[in-house]
Design a protein around this motif. Sequence first.
Motif, PDB file in Angstrom:
ATOM      1  N   ASP A 146      50.642  31.622  65.598  1.00  0.00           N
ATOM      2  CA  ASP A 146      50.499  31.640  67.056  1.00  0.00           C
ATOM      3  C   ASP A 146      49.305  32.509  67.441  1.00  0.00           C
ATOM      4  O   ASP A 146      49.419  33.707  67.647  1.00  0.00           O
ATOM      5  N   ARG A 147      48.149  31.861  67.571  1.00  0.00           N
ATOM      6  CA  ARG A 147      46.932  32.602  67.881  1.00  0.00           C
ATOM      7  C   ARG A 147      46.986  33.240  69.265  1.00  0.00           C
ATOM      8  O   ARG A 147      46.354  34.274  69.517  1.00  0.00           O
ATOM      9  N   GLN A 148      47.743  32.633  70.183  1.00  0.00           N
ATOM     10  CA  GLN A 148      47.808  33.184  71.536  1.00  0.00           C
ATOM     11  C   GLN A 148      48.395  34.589  71.528  1.00  0.00           C
ATOM     12  O   GLN A 148      47.998  35.438  72.332  1.00  0.00           O
ATOM     13  N   ILE A 149      49.326  34.845  70.621  1.00  0.00           N
ATOM     14  CA  ILE A 149      49.892  36.190  70.517  1.00  0.00           C
ATOM     15  C   ILE A 149      48.801  37.178  70.113  1.00  0.00           C
ATOM     16  O   ILE A 149      48.725  38.292  70.647  1.00  0.00           O
ATOM     17  N   LEU A 150      47.936  36.782  69.202  1.00  0.00           N
ATOM     18  CA  LEU A 150      46.840  37.652  68.771  1.00  0.00           C
ATOM     19  C   LEU A 150      45.859  37.894  69.909  1.00  0.00           C
ATOM     20  O   LEU A 150      45.406  39.028  70.130  1.00  0.00           O
ATOM     21  N   VAL A 151      45.522  36.829  70.634  1.00  0.00           N
ATOM     22  CA  VAL A 151      44.585  36.950  71.759  1.00  0.00           C
ATOM     23  C   VAL A 151      45.160  37.858  72.842  1.00  0.00           C
ATOM     24  O   VAL A 151      44.479  38.758  73.350  1.00  0.00           O
ATOM     25  N   ASP A 152      46.414  37.629  73.182  1.00  0.00           N
ATOM     26  CA  ASP A 152      47.030  38.441  74.242  1.00  0.00           C
ATOM     27  C   ASP A 152      47.236  39.886  73.805  1.00  0.00           C
ATOM     28  O   ASP A 152      47.175  40.807  74.640  1.00  0.00           O
ATOM     29  N   PHE A 153      47.461  40.093  72.529  1.00  0.00           N
ATOM     30  CA  PHE A 153      47.604  41.460  72.050  1.00  0.00           C
ATOM     31  C   PHE A 153      46.329  42.256  72.314  1.00  0.00           C
ATOM     32  O   PHE A 153      46.377  43.411  72.754  1.00  0.00           O
ATOM     33  N   VAL A 154      45.196  41.628  72.084  1.00  0.00           N
ATOM     34  CA  VAL A 154      43.928  42.320  72.338  1.00  0.00           C
ATOM     35  C   VAL A 154      43.643  42.402  73.835  1.00  0.00           C
ATOM     36  O   VAL A 154      43.364  43.481  74.377  1.00  0.00           O
ATOM     37  N   ASP A 155      43.720  41.258  74.512  1.00  0.00           N
ATOM     38  CA  ASP A 155      43.264  41.196  75.908  1.00  0.00           C
ATOM     39  C   ASP A 155      44.248  41.783  76.906  1.00  0.00           C
ATOM     40  O   ASP A 155      43.833  42.257  77.982  1.00  0.00           O
ATOM     41  N   GLN A 156      45.540  41.766  76.589  1.00  0.00           N
ATOM     42  CA  GLN A 156      46.544  42.250  77.529  1.00  0.00           C
ATOM     43  C   GLN A 156      47.165  43.588  77.126  1.00  0.00           C
ATOM     44  O   GLN A 156      47.899  44.191  77.914  1.00  0.00           O
ATOM     45  N   VAL A 157      46.879  44.060  75.907  1.00  0.00           N
ATOM     46  CA  VAL A 157      47.460  45.323  75.455  1.00  0.00           C
ATOM     47  C   VAL A 157      46.376  46.313  75.028  1.00  0.00           C
ATOM     48  O   VAL A 157      46.224  47.378  75.627  1.00  0.00           O
ATOM     49  N   ILE A 158      45.608  45.963  73.997  1.00  0.00           N
ATOM     50  CA  ILE A 158      44.654  46.926  73.437  1.00  0.00           C
ATOM     51  C   ILE A 158      43.552  47.278  74.425  1.00  0.00           C
ATOM     52  O   ILE A 158      43.329  48.464  74.742  1.00  0.00           O
ATOM     53  N   VAL A 159      42.844  46.269  74.904  1.00  0.00           N
ATOM     54  CA  VAL A 159      41.710  46.531  75.799  1.00  0.00           C
ATOM     55  C   VAL A 159      42.148  47.217  77.097  1.00  0.00           C
ATOM     56  O   VAL A 159      41.523  48.211  77.515  1.00  0.00           O
TER      57      VAL A 159
END
Length: 459
Positions: free
Chosen positions: A134-147
């Motif tokens: 699930d690539r969306q989980i990876l994308v959201d982890f960066v864009d909605q959590v880390i950054v």
Amino acid sequence: MKRSRKVWLGVGTYVVANMAGGAVALSTVEAAVPAYAEEGVELLSQSSVPDGGEGGEGGEGGEGGEGGEGGEGGEGAGQPTSVAPICRAVAVDGGGEGGEGGAVATQPASTIPSIRTYVSQADQATAAAAQFRDRQILVDFVDQVIVPTYRLLGQEAESLSQAINALAANPTDVTLHNAQQAWLDARSPWEQSEAFAFGPAESLGYDAALDDWPVNEVDVQAVLNSQDTLNADYLGNLQTTQKGFHTIELLLFGNNNDRVLADFTPRDLTYLQLLGSAFQDTANALLTSWTEGVDGYPPFRDEFVNAGNGSTTYPTQQAAAEEMVQGILGILDELANAKIGEPLAAQNPFLLESRFSNSSLRDFTYNLASVRNTYLGQVADAGTQGKGLSAFVAAVNPVLDAQIRQYLTAANSTIASIPGPIEQSLCDSSARVKITVARDSVLTLFTLFEQEVLPLVQD
């Protein structure tokens, strides 16, 4: 906090998670579980009766002093005792005198049951065939959590630097209070980032530059006592234990949250200004390392979200997902064993990370928020919400997902129940059971993630 990791070991009895209907299979996980994590379950414990202690070895002497003699062996404990260990403020670094051995006090009772997770046969088959894709989980982890978290850190770092400059320009009780509050505010996003202290935070040294611990108090004082010119070049040559969060904390709050305006010298304020500016620069660089890239390195965001599709760091999506889980395990281990466990076992407030400001308990809460944010894909302080790791776990094993959420809430409650500040309550016998239960509740989460979630995302 940049420091060595510790190892945890625990065993115990059982807590059963009920599941209505359907054939079930049983898997057992040894864990440290607060008994009241499930509503209606009573806290049951057994008091341990330790043997007498061995005599303490003589400590190494500090500068100019001799080490003390080793103490006598303690008496064997035939019956449980309620006498708490002596609370000792022992410096983290430096020699001290050897103490006498005494009767070993009973440690606070700790409930360490195991978790029985019931999984339907259908869910077992799903879990066996599951593979993280699930690539969306990876994308959201960066864009909605880390950054968003690092962006908040950059904003608070700027506010901290500005507050320090205001204190230096006009030293008053008000400007001192504002600078101290700005330091506390900056701790929130940083401690909430500790579940993802990988990538540039580790490889480029930003973690150590921002939050190395313990502070080298002797060398910090040497800077203040010297006649060397304080400037950015001079600061750049100092050790990380003479910079960052905790050196700023020491200078702003004093050794025990007791610094007053009259204690500050012009050199103190100059040192603080340089520290605040460097701190802001490092926080901004950490954000940039993820979004734009630094020092010729590409944005680490690209490395992470493109896992399995050209990433040199993460050859598969599972490798990136495993990084997420390992980050969660890292901070849970550190929180339970180092931040809470070590000071509790030693009965030494000097082992509490943010002791200068008496705010270690706040750090604990933020660390749990870091786990929650990573798992759920959200940052409440930034108002962001994405698809979290929980979505994958729930699809494979909804009972496990519900259990993790339950124990996240329970752990937060046990931390909140500790009387604050913990720098004072650590040595209060009436608070030690609550501190012990809080530690065990964090270990429960560690065990769940290590033994139940980690295998789901590994190749």
